[in-house]
Design an enzyme around this catalytic site. Structure first.
Site, short mmCIF file in Angstrom:
data_model
loop_
_atom_site.label_atom_id
_atom_site.label_comp_id
_atom_site.label_asym_id
_atom_site.label_seq_id
_atom_site.Cartn_x
_atom_site.Cartn_y
_atom_site.Cartn_z
N TYR A 70 -22.16 47.60 -12.79
CA TYR A 70 -20.91 48.10 -12.20
C TYR A 70 -19.82 47.03 -12.28
CZ TYR A 70 -17.73 50.16 -8.77
OH TYR A 70 -16.62 50.70 -8.14
N SER B 182 -12.17 47.64 -9.23
CA SER B 182 -12.94 47.26 -8.04
C SER B 182 -12.88 45.76 -7.86
CB SER B 182 -14.41 47.69 -8.19
OG SER B 182 -15.19 47.20 -7.12
#
Length: 267
Positions: free
Chosen positions: A142, A129
């Site tokens: 995250y 990501s």
């Protein structure tokens, strides 16, 4: 000879888009899900696999190899979102996120390496990501799990160079998928000192996903990488400003970049 591809988390979102794109290009594709019976209408087979359960990884990899005799491309796509003030996220949820986003891909990689080494070829693509390049407010766990996978890939590439096994990262920005629905949200507590900034940031994050790019852009990027003889270490796919934010982090002083992020999230 058609290449055989395994996509973890291939039942929806980015994984599904990649799989459907690749079968149009004459790849043999297998996806995975914890509940494959829900996806009987899938355009490619969905096998049972939970990246947190190593026995399911080994069974699925073995099933594919027994049927196809080889495994050419593995796409570590299965992942989970998590949001909240780090102080208020239960430790069990932090560990659960790393089990899915970090340790899961490691165990998938370990399961496929013997076959790839035997056939002296293979490509492993880790879907990370853009959030993994920076510590984002209320997405810190995250960011950390995806950033850890980015660094792991860098090390793995050097360790695998003698076996003709390639590995790369593909870091997407915000895409229009159902990731927000499956994300763990730390409760928005009325008594929390983070109530307003966390609530505002949560709304902004969901808006970004709702207005995200078409997942087919990721599918096209992955297809291009598969057809590249010597893939780069890192790829980024998404809106220009999302990708440019990584460049800015390299160029700007830390506190200036931090200020930009805080302005963006209205903190």
């Amino acid at each position: 000879m058609c290449k055989v591809v395994l996509i973890t988390g291939g039942s929806s979102g980015i994984g599904k888009s990649i799989g459907e794109y690749l079968i149009q290009k004459n790849f043999v594709v297998y996806g995975t899900s914890r509940n494959p019976e829900k996806y009987k209408e899938s355009k490619f087979p969905i096998l049972a696999l939970d990246v947190k359960e190593n026995n399911t990884i080994l069974k699925t990899v073995s099933t594919i190899i027994e049927k196809e005799g080889r495994l050419d491309v593995v796409i570590n796509n299965a992942g989970a979102g998590i949001t909240g003030p780090i102080e208020e996220i239960p430790e069990a949820e932090i560990k659960n996120n790393f089990d899915t986003n970090f340790f899961g891909p490691i165990n998938v990689i370990k399961a496929v390496l013997p076959q790839m080494r035997e056939q002296q070829s293979g490509l492993i693509i880790n879907i990370t990501s853009i959030a993994g390049y920076m510590g984002l407010p209320y997405r810190g766990v995250y960011s950390a799990s995806k950033g850890a996978l980015e660094l792991l890939t860098e090390a793995f590439r050097m360790e695998l160079k003698d076996f003709n096994i390639k590995m790369t990262n593909v870091a997407p920005g915000d895409f229009a998928t159902n990731i927000a629905a499956g994300r763990y949200h730390a409760p928005l507590l009325e008594t929390s000192p983070y109530k307003k900034p966390y609530g505002d940031t949560l709304s902004l994050m969901d808006e970004h996903v709702d207005n995200g790019s078409n997942p087919n852009l990721m599918a096209e990027a992955v297809h291009n990488i598969i057809n590249t003889g010597n893939p780069k270490v890192h790829y980024k796919v998404g809106e220009f400003m999302q990708k440019f934010s990584i460049v800015l982090k390299r160029l700007l002083p830390d506190k200036v970049y931090e200020k930009l992020l805080m302005n963006h999230y209205k903190l």
